[in-house]
Design an enzyme around this catalytic site. Sequence first.
Site, short mmCIF file in Angstrom:
data_model
loop_
_atom_site.label_atom_id
_atom_site.label_comp_id
_atom_site.label_asym_id
_atom_site.label_seq_id
_atom_site.Cartn_x
_atom_site.Cartn_y
_atom_site.Cartn_z
NE ARG A 102 -1.53 2.70 2.57
CZ ARG A 102 -1.03 3.88 2.90
NH1 ARG A 102 -0.91 4.85 2.00
NH2 ARG A 102 -0.62 4.10 4.13
CG ASP A 103 3.08 4.33 3.11
OD1 ASP A 103 3.01 5.23 2.26
OD2 ASP A 103 3.40 4.56 4.30
CG HIS A 157 3.63 4.88 9.64
ND1 HIS A 157 3.04 4.00 8.76
CD2 HIS A 157 4.29 5.78 8.87
CE1 HIS A 157 3.33 4.36 7.51
NE2 HIS A 157 4.09 5.44 7.55
CG HIS A 197 8.27 7.73 6.56
ND1 HIS A 197 8.10 7.92 5.21
CD2 HIS A 197 7.13 7.15 6.99
CE1 HIS A 197 6.90 7.50 4.85
NE2 HIS A 197 6.28 7.02 5.91
CB CYS A 211 9.33 11.41 1.97
SG CYS A 211 8.98 13.10 2.43
CG ASN A 271 6.91 3.67 4.69
OD1 ASN A 271 6.82 4.33 3.67
ND2 ASN A 271 5.89 3.47 5.50
#
Lengths: 320, 320
Positions: free
Chosen positions: B12-13, B207, B209, B240, B249
């Site tokens: 997903r991300d 979560h 990064h 990002c 991430n």
Amino acid sequence: MTRLYFNEVATRDGFQNECNFIPTGTKVELIDELSLCGYAKIEVSSFTSPKAIPMLRDADEVMHRIKRVAGVEYTVLVPNMRGAERAMLAQADELNLVMSVSETHNLSNLRMPRANSFSVLAEVIREVDGKTPINVSLSCCFGCPMEGNVAEADVLAYAKRFADLGVRGITICDTTGMAHPAQVSRMVAGFQQAFDAAFPALQLTLHFHNTRGMGLANVLAAVQGGVTRFDASLGGLGGCPYAPGASGNIASEEAIHMLQASGHDTGIDIDRLMKIARQLPHIVSHDVPSQLVKSGLIGDLHPVPEYVRELRKHYEGSAG
Amino acid sequence: MTRLYFNEVATRDGFQNECNFIPTGTKVELIDELSLCGYAKIEVSSFTSPKAIPMLRDADEVMHRIKRVAGVEYTVLVPNMRGAERAMLAQADELNLVMSVSETHNLSNLRMPRANSFSVLAEVIREVDGKTPINVSLSCCFGCPMEGNVAEADVLAYAKRFADLGVRGITICDTTGMAHPAQVSRMVAGFQQAFDAAFPALQLTLHFHNTRGMGLANVLAAVQGGVTRFDASLGGLGGCPYAPGASGNIASEEAIHMLQASGHDTGIDIDRLMKIARQLPHIVSHDVPSQLVKSGLIGDLHPVPEYVRELRKHYEGSAG
């Protein structure tokens, strides 16, 4: 707020591993710029044989040409008595001796057994006889890429032998990025237990690599354990031959940025340091591992895009 | 030995941020392989408009085709009621709602003020009415790339509003890698103080990064603070937009490797996971940020070179 002390190793540990020779003038300029950033120490070069490390064959000239700044110690790596003589002639503030705690790694890197390395270094320490402070960097303290586990007891035993010879400091090196935070916590506690009472003035430095992404986590664990001295390399220069393409040393600017953000005093002007770090890819002609060079500091904000301003106006209008 | 729970967000991300569409069959295969690794949760895809996120336009088909493994929760990102309906039709085990704690970031990312986002999500929560567990991911909890500081009180206030609506979990996201360890420690303590007594069943996920290299240090700080749930992305996928070329991430395999080495139980088969991680550069057609993919695990040893064997024999001979 703990006062932390950084030793910048890019021009030694970093440049030693570059494929291309960095011109002497560039090295001198870089060190002169680093001298103004607030480092406690800069590892300028290595007084090894030009055949062994051709990239640092200009160590004498670099040491001669740099502008020394008060409060910064200029240290050099020294493999033997010949190197120590050159370093003292060059008026190094410290001699950094090195051997590995792993027998296989010592044979691989220094081409002799640990016992022989110890004898060579012990002889240097006796000959220097306190005229210049000595630090000993112990390689592979958290594991050997060929042997695997390295016993903490072996690390402490070698540290003890050097402490008994009167060295000023010991650097515990994670040469190939095998350390993990719990291991770092144990090692630091073990070191303190062994040395704090008997050798209260002995300086402990930690040297981490980011080969497996754990570099800054290990720094955090070490700081939590009370360690105040660290090696680091601008841009994260200094690859590991066992992991092609992987990160090398922890990046100085990343470690310093994290610790300052967390409230520690590193003495470093991070803005000044970032300007220098951003020049590094041009100096070494390749990308550097540092993420911070690409992302900027936490405080480096981005402009609000026009469409966001328009949206904000739109919604403020509809609300009013 | 703490039991830790990982939510894999690469499909997903990670894939959401890829330039090229990853074929549906490839996504399904990857998720099926990940399902066998021991994850607590896999964020499969996003039920957003195909126009908004074209890379995840096949969310329904992916959810339909994956082989579900008992013990693994399959969660999906959901922006609104339309998405929630699709997700429930696809029998998602959890709906992950998202909004930002930063007004500017919410306008930038979701094109509406936070108040409007909250209303949309609150409506989803009421409509779903407990039929499927809901998690809310709060973006920019540790800072906004445009606004700068984000107040911890604002994060806790939004978390409280969602907790009051009955959500099962809250994910505190460091969307652009601005968190530092001391801030993480404070945030976790603040969250626990606010919610442990009043909402003992509320699941807290962190979560992170790695945009500024602090990702694993922040994981360490969170674990030390008692956090047991983490998002992570295989290979470190998920860039990002504010830091081109920088890490996205935290890499699942790096976080899991570090925590397992340090003695925590993540439930993950790291060897199996590494095999999948090594396929990622082929799947996404570019290098991935993970260092571990390049270096291998701590235990992946290297052969002793022939010259070292010869040296050892030579010295053993001369000693004997």
